[in-house]
Design an enzyme around this catalytic site. Structure first.
Site, PDB file in Angstrom:
ATOM      1  N   ASP A   1     114.742  75.400  85.245  1.00 41.84           N
ATOM      2  CA  ASP A   1     115.948  75.504  85.736  1.00 41.84           C
ATOM      3  C   ASP A   1     116.192  76.343  84.627  1.00 41.84           C
ATOM      4  OD1 ASP A   1     118.540  76.943  87.149  1.00 41.84           O
ATOM      5  OD2 ASP A   1     119.362  75.130  86.276  1.00 41.84           O
TER       6      ASP A   1
ATOM      7  N   ASP B   1     118.622  70.088  87.101  1.00 39.42           N
ATOM      8  CA  ASP B   1     119.882  69.586  86.502  1.00 39.42           C
ATOM      9  C   ASP B   1     121.084  69.811  87.570  1.00 39.42           C
ATOM     10  OD1 ASP B   1     120.783  72.302  86.015  1.00 39.42           O
ATOM     11  OD2 ASP B   1     121.752  71.199  84.555  1.00 39.42           O
TER      12      ASP B   1
ATOM     13  N   ASP C   1     118.455  72.535  92.731  1.00 40.72           N
ATOM     14  CA  ASP C   1     117.985  72.774  92.400  1.00 40.72           C
ATOM     15  C   ASP C   1     117.415  71.128  92.784  1.00 40.72           C
ATOM     16  OD1 ASP C   1     117.971  74.584  90.098  1.00 40.72           O
ATOM     17  OD2 ASP C   1     118.600  72.779  88.952  1.00 40.72           O
TER      18      ASP C   1
END
Length: 1191
Positions: free
Chosen positions: A426, A852, A856
């Site tokens: 990410d 994080d 996700d």
């Protein structure tokens, strides 16, 4: 016996399988329920139960892995009870709710059980019984019994003591792990529940789906179940479930909402449109505020009420806990190959059993002794400690990771991490800082239809404020009723908790940029100008939030339009699938409300009135994005209606016909470790991919900055045909492209690929090869040819293009090439991130993902190795959770994985050689009905094998990642060559020692001490002494041979414990061999032999070590490939597939002597693996295309 077919409803047991493999046979039980309860499983058949409502019936159920299934007669099948949905929910929540009656509660509790994730914590006695039934310990117990029957009492006692310590350690660790999981999952608290229009305090374990509870009760800090918010507003910390460190705000469900109708109760996770109303089990409640009731007089006012949706293991937390208790098997060949090799050892033991039984019978040994010795040989050939020795490396790796702040809930994934070939990241909060710095505002003037100079502070925005004659605010944008400062200060969903702002870091930075202050009232109607009007407001009207300008702004600007602040009267929070958020706000001095929207520029561009968007927006946007700025667009419009009507507007009515205000620019700085980590992964030949929800050009710029994309690499950005981009105006429009194609290439033509810095070069939409945009452009043609030849390009794909092509051309070669070329995936939704990981896995990649946040979680759990960056000590969001805020944990996990798998291989080979060495020694001694002595067995197993195996397992990983990944196959050519080669050498040296010893003049052949009694032959003798002394060196030296350090582990000399153990054992063995004092000879059962022979034994041991060491490092790696080719050719010939295989290679079986069929060509092609990973084949094909590219 008669067999006849029966209906599923009459089954007493259910056989559960997975991919044809047996899992369990579980009994069916029945519970008494009312027929009306069954309608919850199939709402469409609700009317079929109406005539029997209230009638009792038997409901067949079975439970598997804490998940209950029920047989529904109307569906003629078993369904998970998590699918149950109250039929009353399909018509929306009633305006007046009174809670469930007691009879309904009893019925639902029978079906769902207690509202608790109940994990049974077994007693030590139960654990001991289960451990005792472990095949390892059963085999150990049988071995001890055999050894005792042969009077190996000391050795048996020592092994028994070690086994007892091992069992005790296992019981304690299992108990502690079970207790930790139970403490993490089990939670019961007092709860205020509404039943029959009265509030009762009950334990949360008594809750059932449909119960109405008050979550504002003092001390109510952790959610015991999954609830949907009905009244009030809440802020919850979901880090334990999602790894998201930013608290989530929750809004109540509108009485007229249809969300409950469409919600999938059996889903593992809910979509964003649903999740904003859901408080998940296990999450911490940071704040719950009471509001006026929106559900009439049924519920007393001033409560924060919620309705129970799911309980126990049927919640999201329960599902994640189940995944910990029953993890999915990892697709890793190491464990399968290890089991096969153990079976080979077992086969060898059986052969030895048969051969030695015949030999001992020939020698006249009694039947009882033959059985004991033959069984003893099996315990030698199959070492009981082999499984433990292979897994202890993962245990040490997990401990080292924990010391590094990386917590692992699935230790088997450590070995899987060794094979990671692609790592997805990410962007925001992972590669870049979570905190954004707002660097300016680029306003668009509606008077000149052009962008103004960028403002780097809020003061110029405040100075430009003015009031029109009609009382509306106006600023540099030039549209009465909206202002840039109003948009920046109000378009957020922030909260104030204990004096600190809580929410999205981007929104916090927006408010910080303005310098305005946020105040939150106690209720939605508190302090409003017309509170009576707000009693009819929808539940999106959550809180009375107001923003106030700083005193300095008021002093600078005489305009008092915002002097008393702006109230946010309705908020539509940011939705990832919509890429935008909006608010309805109102100044106390204004007659009408204002709408402000912020989001992705390309999304807001489609929602704004065309004439309000500057014509050079795309150019300005590209310039800012290429500079690395994160760009957010803001827009707004005045509402020509009072606030009581404004709050009733739907989102689609608010976010339309907007006026473009400008762009907000944010600097998203890289984290200090990002560039170095990505360079390290790149040097290790691990592909890295950025997967983000940000703008593609911004993502490309950040990718260049951090080194994920090299500075000289060409990046082609995808664009979807405008006709296929569907404007998103409501929560259900998720860009679902309905494409009808007449041929396979039609969807590909809908996508264009343009070079990010030179629009003259594009990609062919089918082959994805660089071509000039204009065929007549010779310069572009030459450049595209150069790019194709060097393969120095990659692509950046947007979520819309990814979704479009995934649905239409997923099986095509172009789709596979797209996945191979993709370096940046931008504007990706959470579901698309998970889909990307899955698609990479289908190509054969072992894929990792590092993120994080909650966006996700799907990708983290889909990946082979998911690493969550979270402040939580441990999260069920991913197998690995790092407390560190940067991606340094990624190479750490990979290094530990590589170290662990190499350690497992080393320990496996060492234990296998230990088994073979001892097996060979015993077989040779059995030829004379003798064996090793008690002291010899004790020294070998406890003082040589055990410490060396433990020290090999404690090797630490290398500090550098190398390009080549370690093998995960015990059947690979290198491992088999090493294993079989060393076996041949040690067996050869033992055989030589056996033959040479027997040829000595001083050698005394073992004889029975009692004539005629073969069982009386003593173990002590020259043959026993010679073989034992040689084998004692072999055990030690093979530990050194297999203690391979670089490139995956630090050198053996850096393992001081290993060096110390080897040094002590070597000195001791030399002492016993060269200077055997009488006490040592008596202890080990050795006989005196001449000094010359003792040096011969030492010399043979040294030669054995030198040859094994040199072969392991030099010879075996070089001959592994030729031997594999020969073996492959023999296997094809033996199975009759030689002609077919050669045909597939392009070699004809006839005319082998022709020029086109040289033996060297066959030999080279035999070295090519037939089962190579698909991504490697595609990579090779694309490389060849670049080499022979012709325009």
């Amino acid at each position: 016996m008669t067999v006849r077919s029966m209906s599923l409803a009459s089954a007493n047991y259910v056989h559960i399988t997975s991919n044809g493999k047996h899992l369990s046979l579980v009994p069916v039980t029945d519970i008494d329920v009312h027929n009306s309860l069954l309608s919850g499983f199939d709402v469409s058949k609700e009317n079929s139960y109406d005539g029997r409502k209230g009638m009792a019936t038997k409901l067949n159920t079975f439970e598997f892995r804490h998940y209950r299934f029920a047989y529904v007669p109307a569906l003629s099948c078993y369904v998970p009870i998590s699918q149950w949905k109250d039929p009353a929910w399909t018509s929306g929540m009633s305006k007046s709710i009174t809670g469930l009656d007691e009879n309904t509660v009893v019925q639902r509790r029978r079906l769902f059980g207690e509202c608790v994730i109940g994990i049974e914590e077994k007693t030590y006695l139960q654990l001991l019984w289960e451990e005792a039934l472990n095949p390892f310990y059963i085999f150990q117990a049988a071995s001890i019994a055999i050894w005792c029957s042969e009077e190996y009492y000391y050795y048996s006692g020592a092994i028994l003591l070690i086994s007892a310590v091992s069992i005790a350690s296992t019981l304690i660790s299992t108990k502690q792990a079970s207790r930790r999981i139970r403490e993490m999952s089990t939670y019961v608290c007092p709860t205020l529940v509404l039943r029959e229009n009265r509030w009762h305090e009950v334990q949360s374990s008594q809750l059932v789906p449909g119960d109405i509870i008050d979550i504002s009760l003092p001390g109510f800090e952790v959610l015991p179940c999954e609830v949907i918010l009905l009244e009030g507003d809440c802020i919850a910390n979901e880090s334990m479930l999602t790894g998201e460190s930013v608290p989530e705000s929750k809004i109540p469900l509108e009485p007229s909402s249809d969300i409950l109708q469409s919600i999938d109760m059996a889903a593992h996770a809910f979509g964003p449109a649903v999740s904003r109303h859901i408080l998940f089990a296990g999450t911490k409640l940071i704040r719950a505020r009471k509001t006026e009731s929106a559900y009439g007089s049924g519920v007393p006012t001033q409560h924060t009420t919620a309705m129970v949706l799911r309980t126990g293991f049927y919640t999201t937390k329960g599902s994640l806990v189940r995944s910990i208790l029953f993890p999915h098997p990892t697709r890793f060949r190491f464990y399968t190959d290890a089991l096969r090799f153990v079976m080979v050892l077992a086969g060898l033991a059986i052969i030895g059993f048969i051969v030695n039984t015949i030999n001992l019978h020939r020698l006249g040994v009694s039947t009882g002794e033959i059985v004991k010795k033959a069984l003893d040989l099996i315990t030698v050939a199959v070492p009981p400690a082999l499984p433990a020795a292979m897994t202890i490396g993962m245990v040490f790796a997990a401990k080292r990771l924990r010391k590094a702040g990386i917590f692992c809930i699935s230790p088997s994934r450590i070995n899987v991490a060794s094979k990671i070939a692609v790592m997805c990241f990410d962007k925001t909060g992972t590669l870049t800082e979570d905190r954004l710095d707002m660097i300016g505002v680029h306003l668009a003037s509606q008077r000149s239809n052009a962008f103004l100079d960028m403002k780097r502070s809020a003061e110029p925005l405040a100075e430009s404020l003015a009031t029109t004659d009609s009382g509306s605010v106006v600023d540099a944008v030039g549209v009465p009723g909206v202002s840039a400062i109003g948009a920046i200060a109000t378009c957020h969903s922030l909260h104030v908790v204990d004096g600190a702002l809580v929410g999205d870091p981007l929104e916090i930075e927006m408010v910080r940029f303005t310098g305005w202050r946020i105040d939150e009232g106690e209720g939605v109607s508190n302090g409003l100008a017309n509170s009576s009007d707000f009693s009819a407001a929808t539940s999106d009207n959550l809180y009375c939030t107001s923003v106030h300008p700083p005193s300095t702004a008021l002093e600078i600007n005489a305009n008092v339009h915002y002097s008393e602040g702006i109230r946010i009267i309705k908020c539509f929070e940011f939705a990832p699938e919509l890429c935008r958020a909006s608010v309805i706000a109102k100044s106390l001095h204004a007659q009408n409300a204002e709408v402000y929207v912020k989001g992705a520029p390309e999304v807001l561009q489609g929602l704004c009135l065309a004439h309000t968007v500057p014509p050079d927006l795309d150019h300005v946007l590209a310039r800012h994005a290429q500079s690395g700025s994160r760009v957010i667009a803001i827009a707004g419009k005045p509402l020509a209606m009072p606030q009581d009507k404004a709050v009733l507007l739907e989102r689609s009515e608010v976010e339309c016909d907007l006026i473009f205000i400008g762009l907000l620019l944010f600097a998203n700085k890289l984290k200090p470790a990002t560039a170095d980590v990505l360079q390290e992964l790149g040097n290790a030949n691990i592909r890295t991919i950025m997967c983000t929800g940000d703008n593609p050009l911004t993502a490309v710029c950040v990718a260049r900055e951090c080194g994920l994309v090299e500075s000289d690499m060409h990046v082609f950005v995808s664009r979807l045909a405008t006709s296929l981009v569907t404007p998103i105006n409501d929560d259900k429009a998720l860009l679902e492209d309905k494409i009808e194609t007449s041929n396979l290439h039609a969807p590909l033509v809908d996508v264009s690929w343009v070079e990010s810095e030179d629009a003259r070069i594009v990609l062919n939409p089918v082959t994805l090869m660089p071509v000039p945009a204009n065929i007549a452009d010779d310069v572009a043609a030459e450049r595209s040819r150069e790019i194709a030849q060097t393969r120095n390009y990659c692509i950046a794909i947007t979520g819309s293009v990814f979704g479009h092509l995934e649905k239409s051309v997923q099986q095509s070669e172009t789709w596979k090439r797209l996945l191979m070329l993709g370096a940046v995936f931008a504007r990706m939704s959470p579901e698309q991130k998970a889909s990307l990981v899955g698609q990479l896995q289908h190509l054969g990649y072992i894929a990792g993902f590092c993120g994080d946040g909650a966006n996700d979680i799907s990708a983290l759990r889909t990946a082979d190795v998911g690493i969550s960056l979270s402040e939580a000590e441990a999260s069920v969001a991913a197998p690995f959770t790092s407390c560190s805020a940067d991606i340094q944990c990624v190479p750490t996990v990979i290094r530990e994985g590589r170290c662990s798998i190499v350690t497992s291989f080393s320990c496996f080979k060492y234990m296998a050689l230990y088994s073979i060495i001892q097996f060979t020694t015993c077989c040779m001694l059995y030829s004379y009905d003798i064996n090793l002595t008690n002291g010899q067995f004790l020294y070998i197993d406890l003082f040589t094998i055990l410490p060396i195996a433990v020290c090999i397992d404690r090797f630490v990983p290398s500090e550098r990642l190398v390009p080549k990944r370690p093998s995960a196959r015990l059947t690979s050519k290198k491992v088999l060559t090493s294993l079989l080669g060393n076996i041949a050498l040690v067996v050869g040296f033992q055989t030589a020692m056996f033959l040479v010893t027997e040829a000595q003049t001083w050698y005394n052949k073992p004889k029975p001490s009692i004539p005629g009694d073969a069982d009386s032959t003593p173990n002590e003798g020259e043959l026993n002494t010679s073989l034992y002394l040689l084998s004692s060196f072999q055990y030690l030296f093979m530990g050194v041979v297999f203690s391979i350090g670089p490139p995956y582990r630090k050198p053996a000399l850096r393992s001081y414990a290993f060096v110390a153990v080897v040094g002590v054992l070597l000195v001791f063995d030399l002492w016993v061999t060269l200077i055997p004092v009488p006490g040592l000879r008596s202890l080990f059962g050795l006989v005196y032999i001449g000094i010359g022979w003792r040096f011969v034994i030492t010399g043979m041991a040294a030669a054995n070590f030198a040859l094994c060491y040199y072969s392991e490092r030099v010879i075996f790696p070089r001959i592994a490939r030729p031997l594999a080719k020969i073996g492959r050719l023999c296997r094809y010939a033996a199975t009759g597939r030689l002609s077919d295989v050669l045909g597939n290679m392009g070699i004809k079986t006839s005319g082998m002597a022709s020029k086109t069929n040289q033996p060297t060509g066959l030999w080279k092609r035999l070295g090519q693996r037939q089962n190579r990973k698909e991504y490697k084949l595609i990579e090779q094909a694309m490389r060849n295309e670049g080499k022979y590219f012709e325009v």
